[in-house]
Design a protein around this motif. Sequence first.
Motif, short mmCIF file in Angstrom:
data_model
loop_
_atom_site.label_atom_id
_atom_site.label_comp_id
_atom_site.label_asym_id
_atom_site.label_seq_id
_atom_site.Cartn_x
_atom_site.Cartn_y
_atom_site.Cartn_z
N ILE A 68 0.92 -1.09 -0.13
CA ILE A 68 0.12 -0.04 -0.09
C ILE A 68 0.98 1.27 -0.02
CG2 ILE A 68 -2.05 -0.86 1.18
CD1 ILE A 68 -0.99 -0.10 3.80
N GLU A 69 0.21 2.42 -0.08
CA GLU A 69 0.97 3.72 -0.15
C GLU A 69 -0.11 4.75 0.36
OE1 GLU A 69 3.24 5.74 0.41
OE2 GLU A 69 4.18 5.66 -1.41
N PRO A 83 -2.31 7.63 0.41
CA PRO A 83 -3.11 7.75 -0.61
C PRO A 83 -2.63 9.02 -1.57
CG PRO A 83 -4.45 7.14 1.14
CD PRO A 83 -3.10 7.40 1.62
N ASN A 112 -0.03 7.65 -4.27
CA ASN A 112 -0.61 6.33 -5.38
C ASN A 112 -0.12 6.71 -6.51
OD1 ASN A 112 -1.92 4.90 -3.16
ND2 ASN A 112 -3.92 5.91 -3.55
N VAL A 155 -4.63 -3.15 -9.49
CA VAL A 155 -4.75 -1.86 -8.89
C VAL A 155 -6.20 -1.81 -8.45
CG1 VAL A 155 -5.22 0.85 -8.89
CG2 VAL A 155 -3.31 -0.32 -10.36
N THR A 203 -8.86 -0.27 -5.80
CA THR A 203 -9.16 1.32 -5.08
C THR A 203 -10.63 1.41 -4.75
OG1 THR A 203 -8.43 3.44 -5.36
CG2 THR A 203 -9.36 2.70 -7.41
N LEU A 235 -5.63 8.18 -9.11
CA LEU A 235 -5.64 7.42 -7.68
C LEU A 235 -5.22 8.27 -6.64
CD1 LEU A 235 -3.56 4.21 -8.78
CD2 LEU A 235 -6.01 4.53 -8.60
N THR A 258 -5.88 2.60 -1.77
CA THR A 258 -5.62 1.71 -2.98
C THR A 258 -4.58 0.52 -2.27
OG1 THR A 258 -5.76 3.45 -4.45
CG2 THR A 258 -4.57 1.31 -5.17
#
Length: 237
Positions: A175-176, A178, A181, A200, A202, A226, A231
Amino acid sequence: MKITFGTLYLIPTTLGTTQIPDVLPQKVREIIMICNHFIVENEKTARHFIKKICPEKMQSQLQLFLLNKHTSVQEFATFLQPCLEGFSMGIISEVGCPAIADPGADIVALAHQKHIKVEPLVGPSSIILALMASGLNGQNFAFNGYLPIDKNERKMVLKKLEQKARGENQAQLFIETPYRNDKLLQDMLHFLPNEMKICVATDITLPTEFIKTQKISEWKNEKIELHKRPTIFIIGY
Protein backbone atom coordinates in the motif's frame (compact mmCIF):
# COMPACT_ATOMS: atom_id res chain seq x y z
CA MET A 1 -15.08 -17.62 43.41
CA LYS A 2 -12.94 -17.71 40.27
CA ILE A 3 -13.73 -14.95 37.78
CA THR A 4 -14.41 -16.06 34.20
CA PHE A 5 -12.49 -13.79 31.86
CA GLY A 6 -14.33 -11.72 29.29
CA THR A 7 -13.76 -12.21 25.56
CA LEU A 8 -11.68 -9.84 23.42
CA TYR A 9 -13.63 -9.26 20.19
CA LEU A 10 -11.90 -7.99 17.04
CA ILE A 11 -14.50 -5.66 15.55
CA PRO A 12 -14.29 -4.65 11.87
CA THR A 13 -15.63 -1.43 10.39
CA THR A 14 -16.52 -0.27 6.91
CA LEU A 15 -13.83 0.75 4.41
CA GLY A 16 -15.43 4.12 3.85
CA THR A 17 -18.97 5.45 3.52
CA THR A 18 -20.37 2.02 2.55
CA GLN A 19 -23.69 1.25 4.19
CA ILE A 20 -23.15 -0.96 7.26
CA PRO A 21 -25.61 -3.73 6.26
CA ASP A 22 -23.75 -4.13 2.96
CA VAL A 23 -20.49 -5.27 4.57
CA LEU A 24 -21.04 -6.08 8.26
CA PRO A 25 -23.14 -8.98 9.58
CA GLN A 26 -25.70 -8.63 12.35
CA LYS A 27 -23.33 -10.22 14.88
CA VAL A 28 -21.09 -7.13 14.84
CA ARG A 29 -24.00 -5.05 16.09
CA GLU A 30 -24.90 -7.71 18.68
CA ILE A 31 -21.35 -7.74 20.09
CA ILE A 32 -21.14 -3.95 20.25
CA MET A 33 -24.43 -3.93 22.15
CA ILE A 34 -23.07 -6.20 24.90
CA CYS A 35 -19.69 -4.45 25.27
CA ASN A 36 -18.98 -1.15 27.00
CA HIS A 37 -15.17 -1.32 26.90
CA PHE A 38 -13.35 -0.73 23.62
CA ILE A 39 -9.76 -0.28 22.46
CA VAL A 40 -9.76 2.27 19.65
CA GLU A 41 -7.38 4.31 17.53
CA ASN A 42 -9.46 7.48 17.50
CA GLU A 43 -12.15 8.24 20.09
CA LYS A 44 -14.27 10.51 17.87
CA THR A 45 -14.53 8.12 14.93
CA ALA A 46 -15.04 5.12 17.21
CA ARG A 47 -17.94 6.80 18.99
CA HIS A 48 -19.42 7.80 15.63
CA PHE A 49 -19.23 4.19 14.40
CA ILE A 50 -20.78 2.81 17.58
CA LYS A 51 -23.60 5.36 17.39
CA LYS A 52 -24.19 4.55 13.73
CA ILE A 53 -24.41 0.79 14.23
CA CYS A 54 -26.12 0.92 17.68
CA PRO A 55 -27.95 4.28 17.94
CA GLU A 56 -29.77 3.17 21.10
CA LYS A 57 -26.52 2.50 23.02
CA MET A 58 -25.73 5.15 25.62
CA GLN A 59 -22.41 6.86 24.87
CA SER A 60 -21.95 7.69 28.55
CA GLN A 61 -21.58 3.96 29.28
CA LEU A 62 -18.54 3.60 27.05
CA GLN A 63 -14.99 3.30 28.34
CA LEU A 64 -12.49 3.80 25.52
CA PHE A 65 -8.76 3.03 25.61
CA LEU A 66 -6.70 4.83 22.96
CA LEU A 67 -4.27 2.69 20.94
CA ASN A 68 -2.20 4.76 18.52
CA LYS A 69 1.40 5.78 17.79
CA HIS A 70 1.53 7.73 21.06
CA THR A 71 0.51 4.75 23.24
CA SER A 72 3.34 3.34 25.34
CA VAL A 73 3.93 -0.41 25.64
CA GLN A 74 3.47 -0.05 29.40
CA GLU A 75 -0.17 0.97 28.85
CA PHE A 76 -1.05 -2.17 26.88
CA ALA A 77 -1.51 -4.41 29.91
CA THR A 78 -3.97 -1.98 31.53
CA PHE A 79 -6.21 -2.07 28.45
CA LEU A 80 -7.19 -5.69 29.10
CA GLN A 81 -8.13 -5.19 32.75
CA PRO A 82 -11.89 -5.29 31.99
CA CYS A 83 -11.46 -8.74 30.41
CA LEU A 84 -9.59 -9.93 33.50
CA GLU A 85 -12.51 -8.68 35.61
CA GLY A 86 -15.01 -10.65 33.55
CA PHE A 87 -16.16 -8.00 31.06
CA SER A 88 -15.98 -8.65 27.31
CA MET A 89 -14.46 -5.86 25.25
CA GLY A 90 -13.60 -5.04 21.65
CA ILE A 91 -10.84 -3.65 19.50
CA ILE A 92 -12.40 -1.41 16.85
CA SER A 93 -10.46 -0.78 13.66
CA GLU A 94 -10.42 2.65 12.08
CA VAL A 95 -10.87 1.06 8.66
CA GLY A 96 -11.43 -2.61 7.91
CA CYS A 97 -10.23 -5.37 10.24
CA PRO A 98 -8.24 -4.94 13.48
CA ALA A 99 -4.63 -6.18 13.58
CA ILE A 100 -4.38 -6.56 9.77
CA ALA A 101 -2.38 -3.56 8.52
CA ASP A 102 -4.00 -1.90 11.52
CA PRO A 103 -3.15 -1.46 15.22
CA GLY A 104 -4.13 -4.22 17.58
CA ALA A 105 -1.78 -7.16 17.03
CA ASP A 106 0.23 -6.39 20.19
CA ILE A 107 -2.96 -6.33 22.29
CA VAL A 108 -4.12 -9.61 20.75
CA ALA A 109 -0.74 -11.20 21.56
CA LEU A 110 -1.02 -9.98 25.14
CA ALA A 111 -4.52 -11.42 25.41
CA HIS A 112 -3.22 -14.84 24.41
CA GLN A 113 -0.49 -14.58 27.04
CA LYS A 114 -3.14 -13.84 29.68
CA HIS A 115 -5.38 -16.71 28.45
CA ILE A 116 -8.12 -14.34 27.35
CA LYS A 117 -10.32 -15.71 24.57
CA VAL A 118 -9.90 -13.80 21.30
CA GLU A 119 -12.76 -13.85 18.79
CA PRO A 120 -12.43 -12.23 15.33
CA LEU A 121 -15.65 -10.98 13.74
CA VAL A 122 -16.39 -11.08 10.02
CA GLY A 123 -15.90 -7.84 8.10
CA PRO A 124 -14.21 -6.31 5.06
CA SER A 125 -10.44 -6.53 4.64
CA SER A 126 -9.22 -4.49 1.68
CA ILE A 127 -6.14 -6.73 1.45
CA ILE A 128 -8.12 -9.97 1.13
CA LEU A 129 -10.81 -8.46 -1.12
CA ALA A 130 -8.17 -7.08 -3.47
CA LEU A 131 -6.37 -10.42 -3.66
CA MET A 132 -9.66 -12.25 -4.29
CA ALA A 133 -10.44 -9.96 -7.23
CA SER A 134 -6.92 -9.77 -8.68
CA GLY A 135 -6.61 -13.11 -10.45
CA LEU A 136 -3.08 -13.38 -9.03
CA ASN A 137 -1.85 -16.21 -6.83
CA GLY A 138 -4.14 -16.59 -3.82
CA GLN A 139 -2.26 -19.74 -2.70
CA ASN A 140 1.06 -17.97 -2.16
CA PHE A 141 1.17 -14.26 -1.33
CA ALA A 142 2.81 -11.70 0.97
CA PHE A 143 1.67 -8.36 2.32
CA ASN A 144 4.58 -5.91 2.49
CA GLY A 145 2.97 -2.82 4.04
CA TYR A 146 4.39 0.48 2.84
CA LEU A 147 7.32 0.67 0.42
CA PRO A 148 10.21 3.12 1.05
CA ILE A 149 9.65 6.75 0.07
CA ASP A 150 13.21 7.28 -1.19
CA LYS A 151 13.24 6.59 -4.94
CA ASN A 152 16.43 4.51 -4.97
CA GLU A 153 15.36 2.43 -1.98
CA ARG A 154 11.93 1.94 -3.51
CA LYS A 155 13.52 0.79 -6.77
CA MET A 156 15.59 -1.82 -4.91
CA VAL A 157 12.57 -3.10 -2.97
CA LEU A 158 10.44 -3.31 -6.11
CA LYS A 159 13.17 -5.31 -7.83
CA LYS A 160 13.37 -7.72 -4.88
CA LEU A 161 9.59 -8.15 -4.84
CA GLU A 162 9.63 -8.78 -8.59
CA GLN A 163 12.23 -11.50 -8.11
CA LYS A 164 10.11 -13.15 -5.41
CA ALA A 165 7.03 -12.95 -7.59
CA ARG A 166 8.88 -14.51 -10.52
CA GLY A 167 10.95 -17.10 -8.64
CA GLU A 168 8.31 -18.27 -6.15
CA ASN A 169 5.11 -17.36 -8.02
CA GLN A 170 4.22 -15.33 -4.95
CA ALA A 171 1.80 -12.41 -5.31
CA GLN A 172 3.22 -9.30 -3.62
CA LEU A 173 0.78 -6.86 -1.99
CA PHE A 174 1.56 -3.38 -0.69
CA ILE A 175 0.00 0.00 0.00
CA GLU A 176 0.94 3.66 -0.13
CA THR A 177 -0.18 6.87 1.54
CA PRO A 178 -3.13 7.81 -0.72
CA TYR A 179 -1.68 11.12 -1.89
CA ARG A 180 1.40 9.26 -3.20
CA ASN A 181 -0.50 6.54 -5.09
CA ASP A 182 0.03 7.99 -8.55
CA LYS A 183 3.78 8.34 -8.01
CA LEU A 184 4.07 4.75 -6.81
CA LEU A 185 2.23 3.44 -9.87
CA GLN A 186 4.51 5.45 -12.15
CA ASP A 187 7.59 4.03 -10.39
CA MET A 188 6.27 0.49 -10.89
CA LEU A 189 5.70 1.15 -14.59
CA HIS A 190 9.24 2.50 -14.86
CA PHE A 191 11.19 -0.04 -12.78
CA LEU A 192 9.38 -3.34 -13.40
CA PRO A 193 9.35 -5.52 -16.57
CA ASN A 194 6.59 -5.05 -19.13
CA GLU A 195 5.36 -8.64 -18.85
CA MET A 196 4.67 -8.36 -15.11
CA LYS A 197 1.06 -7.89 -14.00
CA ILE A 198 -0.18 -5.19 -11.66
CA CYS A 199 -3.54 -5.23 -9.92
CA VAL A 200 -4.80 -1.83 -8.84
CA ALA A 201 -7.68 -2.13 -6.35
CA THR A 202 -9.02 1.20 -5.13
CA ASP A 203 -12.09 2.41 -3.17
CA ILE A 204 -12.97 -1.21 -2.36
CA THR A 205 -16.67 -1.70 -1.42
CA LEU A 206 -17.45 1.95 -2.30
CA PRO A 207 -19.59 3.07 -5.27
CA THR A 208 -16.38 4.32 -6.94
CA GLU A 209 -14.64 0.93 -6.59
CA PHE A 210 -12.10 0.19 -9.32
CA ILE A 211 -10.22 -3.13 -9.60
CA LYS A 212 -8.17 -4.05 -12.64
CA THR A 213 -5.28 -6.42 -13.36
CA GLN A 214 -3.19 -6.21 -16.50
CA LYS A 215 0.40 -6.28 -17.73
CA ILE A 216 2.64 -3.27 -17.21
CA SER A 217 2.84 -2.82 -20.98
CA GLU A 218 -0.95 -2.35 -20.95
CA TRP A 219 -0.95 -0.04 -17.91
CA LYS A 220 1.45 2.26 -19.78
CA ASN A 221 -1.35 2.99 -22.25
CA GLU A 222 -3.96 3.75 -19.59
CA LYS A 223 -4.47 6.79 -17.39
CA ILE A 224 -6.14 6.41 -14.00
CA GLU A 225 -6.50 8.85 -11.12
CA LEU A 226 -5.62 7.38 -7.72
CA HIS A 227 -4.82 10.55 -5.79
CA LYS A 228 -6.16 10.39 -2.22
CA ARG A 229 -8.06 7.15 -2.94
CA PRO A 230 -7.29 4.16 -0.63
CA THR A 231 -5.58 1.62 -2.87
CA ILE A 232 -4.07 -1.86 -2.67
CA PHE A 233 -1.37 -2.72 -5.22
CA ILE A 234 -0.53 -6.32 -6.16
CA ILE A 235 2.21 -7.49 -8.51
CA GLY A 236 2.72 -10.97 -9.89
CA TYR A 237 2.87 -13.20 -12.93
